[in-house]
Enzyme design. Sequence first.
Site, PDB file in Angstrom:
ATOM      1  N   CYS A 169      -4.753  -2.886  21.393  1.00 51.15           N
ATOM      2  CA  CYS A 169      -3.568  -2.348  20.731  1.00 51.15           C
ATOM      3  C   CYS A 169      -4.029  -1.173  19.874  1.00 51.15           C
ATOM      4  O   CYS A 169      -4.903  -1.338  19.019  1.00 51.15           O
ATOM      5  CB  CYS A 169      -2.930  -3.418  19.847  1.00 51.15           C
ATOM      6  SG  CYS A 169      -1.870  -2.712  18.576  1.00 51.15           S
ATOM      7  N   HIS A 195       0.828  -1.202   0.000  1.00 48.76           N
ATOM      8  CA  HIS A 195       0.000   0.000   0.000  1.00 48.76           C
ATOM      9  C   HIS A 195       0.861   1.250   0.000  1.00 48.76           C
ATOM     10  O   HIS A 195       2.089   1.191  -0.047  1.00 48.76           O
ATOM     11  CB  HIS A 195      -1.001  -0.026   1.161  1.00 48.76           C
ATOM     12  CG  HIS A 195      -0.367  -0.119   2.515  1.00 48.76           C
ATOM     13  ND1 HIS A 195       0.450   0.859   3.024  1.00 48.76           N
ATOM     14  CD2 HIS A 195      -0.427  -1.089   3.456  1.00 48.76           C
ATOM     15  CE1 HIS A 195       0.861   0.510   4.228  1.00 48.76           C
ATOM     16  NE2 HIS A 195       0.353  -0.681   4.521  1.00 48.76           N
ATOM     17  N   CYS A 211       0.325  -9.003  20.549  1.00 56.82           N
ATOM     18  CA  CYS A 211      -0.533  -8.551  19.447  1.00 56.82           C
ATOM     19  C   CYS A 211      -0.007  -9.154  18.153  1.00 56.82           C
ATOM     20  O   CYS A 211       1.113  -8.866  17.743  1.00 56.82           O
ATOM     21  CB  CYS A 211      -0.543  -7.023  19.346  1.00 56.82           C
ATOM     22  SG  CYS A 211      -1.386  -6.467  17.837  1.00 56.82           S
ATOM     23  N   LYS A 261      -6.387   7.907   9.867  1.00 64.71           N
ATOM     24  CA  LYS A 261      -5.685   6.701   9.466  1.00 64.71           C
ATOM     25  C   LYS A 261      -6.510   6.035   8.356  1.00 64.71           C
ATOM     26  O   LYS A 261      -7.738   6.001   8.447  1.00 64.71           O
ATOM     27  CB  LYS A 261      -5.613   5.780  10.691  1.00 64.71           C
ATOM     28  CG  LYS A 261      -4.620   4.685  10.551  1.00 64.71           C
ATOM     29  CD  LYS A 261      -4.514   3.878  11.834  1.00 64.71           C
ATOM     30  CE  LYS A 261      -3.816   2.577  11.508  1.00 64.71           C
ATOM     31  NZ  LYS A 261      -3.543   1.741  12.628  1.00 64.71           N
ATOM     32  N   HIS A 301      -3.851  -1.675  15.986  1.00 61.52           N
ATOM     33  CA  HIS A 301      -4.695  -2.676  15.316  1.00 61.52           C
ATOM     34  C   HIS A 301      -6.110  -2.759  15.860  1.00 61.52           C
ATOM     35  O   HIS A 301      -6.937  -3.488  15.326  1.00 61.52           O
ATOM     36  CB  HIS A 301      -4.004  -4.052  15.353  1.00 61.52           C
ATOM     37  CG  HIS A 301      -2.741  -4.067  14.555  1.00 61.52           C
ATOM     38  ND1 HIS A 301      -1.517  -3.774  15.111  1.00 61.52           N
ATOM     39  CD2 HIS A 301      -2.527  -4.248  13.234  1.00 61.52           C
ATOM     40  CE1 HIS A 301      -0.591  -3.808  14.161  1.00 61.52           C
ATOM     41  NE2 HIS A 301      -1.182  -4.094  13.014  1.00 61.52           N
ATOM     42  N   LYS A 308     -10.464   0.622   5.715  1.00 64.09           N
ATOM     43  CA  LYS A 308     -11.517   0.187   4.782  1.00 64.09           C
ATOM     44  C   LYS A 308     -12.885   0.583   5.320  1.00 64.09           C
ATOM     45  O   LYS A 308     -13.778   0.932   4.561  1.00 64.09           O
ATOM     46  CB  LYS A 308     -11.436  -1.322   4.582  1.00 64.09           C
ATOM     47  CG  LYS A 308     -10.184  -1.713   3.822  1.00 64.09           C
ATOM     48  CD  LYS A 308     -10.309  -3.099   3.193  1.00 64.09           C
ATOM     49  CE  LYS A 308      -9.017  -3.487   2.521  1.00 64.09           C
ATOM     50  NZ  LYS A 308      -8.274  -4.533   3.215  1.00 64.09           N
ATOM     51  N   CYS A 352       0.932  -6.644  15.302  1.00 60.95           N
ATOM     52  CA  CYS A 352       2.272  -6.038  15.425  1.00 60.95           C
ATOM     53  C   CYS A 352       3.347  -7.105  15.489  1.00 60.95           C
ATOM     54  O   CYS A 352       4.515  -6.804  15.381  1.00 60.95           O
ATOM     55  CB  CYS A 352       2.420  -5.242  16.725  1.00 60.95           C
ATOM     56  SG  CYS A 352       1.279  -3.917  16.987  1.00 60.95           S
ATOM     57  N   HIS A 401       3.914   1.639   2.341  1.00 59.44           N
ATOM     58  CA  HIS A 401       5.132   0.934   1.905  1.00 59.44           C
ATOM     59  C   HIS A 401       5.818   1.719   0.790  1.00 59.44           C
ATOM     60  O   HIS A 401       7.039   1.832   0.745  1.00 59.44           O
ATOM     61  CB  HIS A 401       4.793  -0.462   1.383  1.00 59.44           C
ATOM     62  CG  HIS A 401       4.038  -1.324   2.351  1.00 59.44           C
ATOM     63  ND1 HIS A 401       2.906  -2.008   1.999  1.00 59.44           N
ATOM     64  CD2 HIS A 401       4.251  -1.593   3.658  1.00 59.44           C
ATOM     65  CE1 HIS A 401       2.468  -2.686   3.040  1.00 59.44           C
ATOM     66  NE2 HIS A 401       3.249  -2.443   4.066  1.00 59.44           N
TER      67      HIS A 401
HETATM   68  N1  MSP Z   1       7.684  -6.470   8.796  1.00 65.57           N
HETATM   69  C1  MSP Z   1       7.770  -5.351   9.672  1.00 65.57           C
HETATM   70  C2  MSP Z   1       9.115  -4.678   9.583  1.00 65.57           C
HETATM   71  C3  MSP Z   1      10.291  -5.551   9.801  1.00 65.57           C
HETATM   72  S1  MSP Z   1      11.794  -4.724   9.575  1.00 65.57           S
HETATM   73  C4  MSP Z   1      12.957  -5.773  10.156  1.00 65.57           C
HETATM   74  C5  MSP Z   1       6.671  -4.340   9.314  1.00 65.57           C
HETATM   75  N2  MSP Z   1       6.147  -4.446   8.104  1.00 65.57           N
HETATM   76  S2  MSP Z   1       4.944  -3.539   7.549  1.00 65.57           S
HETATM   77  O1  MSP Z   1       4.704  -4.034   6.224  1.00 65.57           O
HETATM   78  O2  MSP Z   1       3.848  -3.585   8.437  1.00 65.57           O
HETATM   79  O3  MSP Z   1       5.385  -2.053   7.556  1.00 65.57           O
HETATM   80  C6  MSP Z   1       6.571  -1.640   7.029  1.00 65.57           C
HETATM   81  C7  MSP Z   1       6.724  -0.143   7.008  1.00 65.57           C
HETATM   82  O4  MSP Z   1       5.627   0.516   6.380  1.00 65.57           O
HETATM   83  C8  MSP Z   1       6.860   0.482   8.377  1.00 65.57           C
HETATM   84  O5  MSP Z   1       7.978   1.337   8.369  1.00 65.57           O
HETATM   85  C9  MSP Z   1       5.598   1.266   8.547  1.00 65.57           C
HETATM   86  O6  MSP Z   1       5.814   2.400   9.316  1.00 65.57           O
HETATM   87  C10 MSP Z   1       5.302   1.644   7.123  1.00 65.57           C
HETATM   88  N3  MSP Z   1       3.904   2.029   6.994  1.00 65.57           N
HETATM   89  C11 MSP Z   1       2.812   1.251   7.156  1.00 65.57           C
HETATM   90  N4  MSP Z   1       1.697   2.043   7.054  1.00 65.57           N
HETATM   91  C12 MSP Z   1       2.070   3.347   6.873  1.00 65.57           C
HETATM   92  C13 MSP Z   1       1.413   4.541   6.557  1.00 65.57           C
HETATM   93  N5  MSP Z   1       0.106   4.660   6.527  1.00 65.57           N
HETATM   94  N6  MSP Z   1       2.181   5.629   6.286  1.00 65.57           N
HETATM   95  C14 MSP Z   1       3.549   5.560   6.212  1.00 65.57           C
HETATM   96  N7  MSP Z   1       4.177   4.436   6.458  1.00 65.57           N
HETATM   97  C15 MSP Z   1       3.503   3.367   7.043  1.00 65.57           C
HETATM   98  O7  MSP Z   1       6.359  -3.514  10.131  1.00 65.57           O
END
Ligand code: MSP
Length: 472
Positions: free
Chosen positions: A144, A19, A127, A296, A147, A299, A130, A22
Amino acid sequence: MKNKFYITTPIYYANAQPHIGHAYTTVATDALARFYKLQKTKTFFLTGMDEHGAKIAQKAKEESKKPQELVNEVSDDFKKLWQELDIEYDNFIRTTNPEHKKAIQVSLQTLYDKGVIYKGEYEGLYCVGCEQFKNESDLVDGKCPDHNVEPEVMKEESYMMKMDERQTELIQKIESDDFKIRPEKYKKEILSFLKNNELEDLSISRKNVNWGIPLPFDETHTAYVWFDALLNYLTGLGWNGDVNKIPDFWPANIQMLGKDILRVHATIWPIMLMHLGIELPKQLFVHGHILSDGKKMSKTIGNVISIDEMLEKFGTDGTRYLLLSAGTFGEDIDITIERMVEKYNADLANGLGNLVSRVVKLSENIDFSNIERKIYDPIQWNKMFIESLWFDKALERIWSHLVQKSNKYIEETKPWELAKSSKKEFEKVMEKLVEDLYFIAQLLESFMPETSIKIKQQLETGKKEILFERIK
Ligand code: MSP
């Protein structure tokens, strides 16, 4: 290794589609990595996938798939998105790689042999969203906050990793900036957490989660998913677990991450490294979250802006530009599709796009064999801004100092009239415009690589192509 730059993104959970959040981290990391590459610094940019743990096993079950099948599919989706966003990573690590798994087992064995890992029992809250253990104080109304679910109560035999014996050293390293945490407010937040809480020993294994890496000294347990995931930053460089053979690119110069995973990266990660006797990363850079219309994305609220929708509307470089210019990197930023359309039209379609088409059209019959500007160095011009991760300010400066000024210059000098009245004057004006536009193209190289190339090509060949179609 001297004059090197190693930068990482977090590895993304392979349980769901990529998304916008990422994409945000990854585009910013890419812009920074590209900037170091332009400076001829030996640069390594690592990203990848976090593929083990309960969360992924659960999702696979829901979809009646084998976990490996699910993570293969999701990894491919991420890779495809990175291609669409023109992400130039040097390695894409997956924690289900056999080499990664082996290195995790070697590390676990090293820590077990040192007595840092011992058999115990874990009792507390967990959780799954997380994949983290929670204290009562982390919860809001018993849930949490990230979530919105009540954590599970867990009580099971577990291998534990010692934590508090390294706490003082960790505080000292953060305070002295030996292990930098930026922006400053996150450094303060972590220091206050560490000074007010004694770190509890960490459960680093699970008995009831099969989808993970078996502990080499007790195969009835699998490694805690964060223990497995964090070491990707080393295995992604080809590390095999041998603490005497650390890859040349280590330590990481900057590790990018969102604020939701700061605590793990600023406590568990450095303590694992200290136990292993490996140098800590130089810096964690923490960014905020993207909110949609002040909230935030969810959906249920129906305010999710998908990255595919952005790519479809704004194209690769339009999306990169809008993400990087949406606000201060480090703070939460708020976006809406309406505002992005407005900004796209103003800055890209009418601003840069219009400038390119006017300059290319007007200079059709002029021969500028030597258009490269010699006065400014594009790297020096951007350096302080990009290296401070002020992406929005860097772009704002290019637009206000060059794009808007050049468009204004065209309106003021009216070159199409000069072409009729004074060839010499006309050529002088056009020379300045072409030089400035060439400079703009150079400045945009790390932010909008494809656009940068296209502008240069149009200037060099006179070939006309609309860069940013106006959105109605
Ligand atoms: N798998 C773990 C990270 C392990 S690193 C050794 C994880 N994955 S994640 O897919 O949930 O998220 C990865 C990154 O995406 C995090 O840095 C998180 O902050 C970022 N984002 C997830 N949602 C976000 C937004 N809405 N806005 C900006 N970044 C956010 O956590």
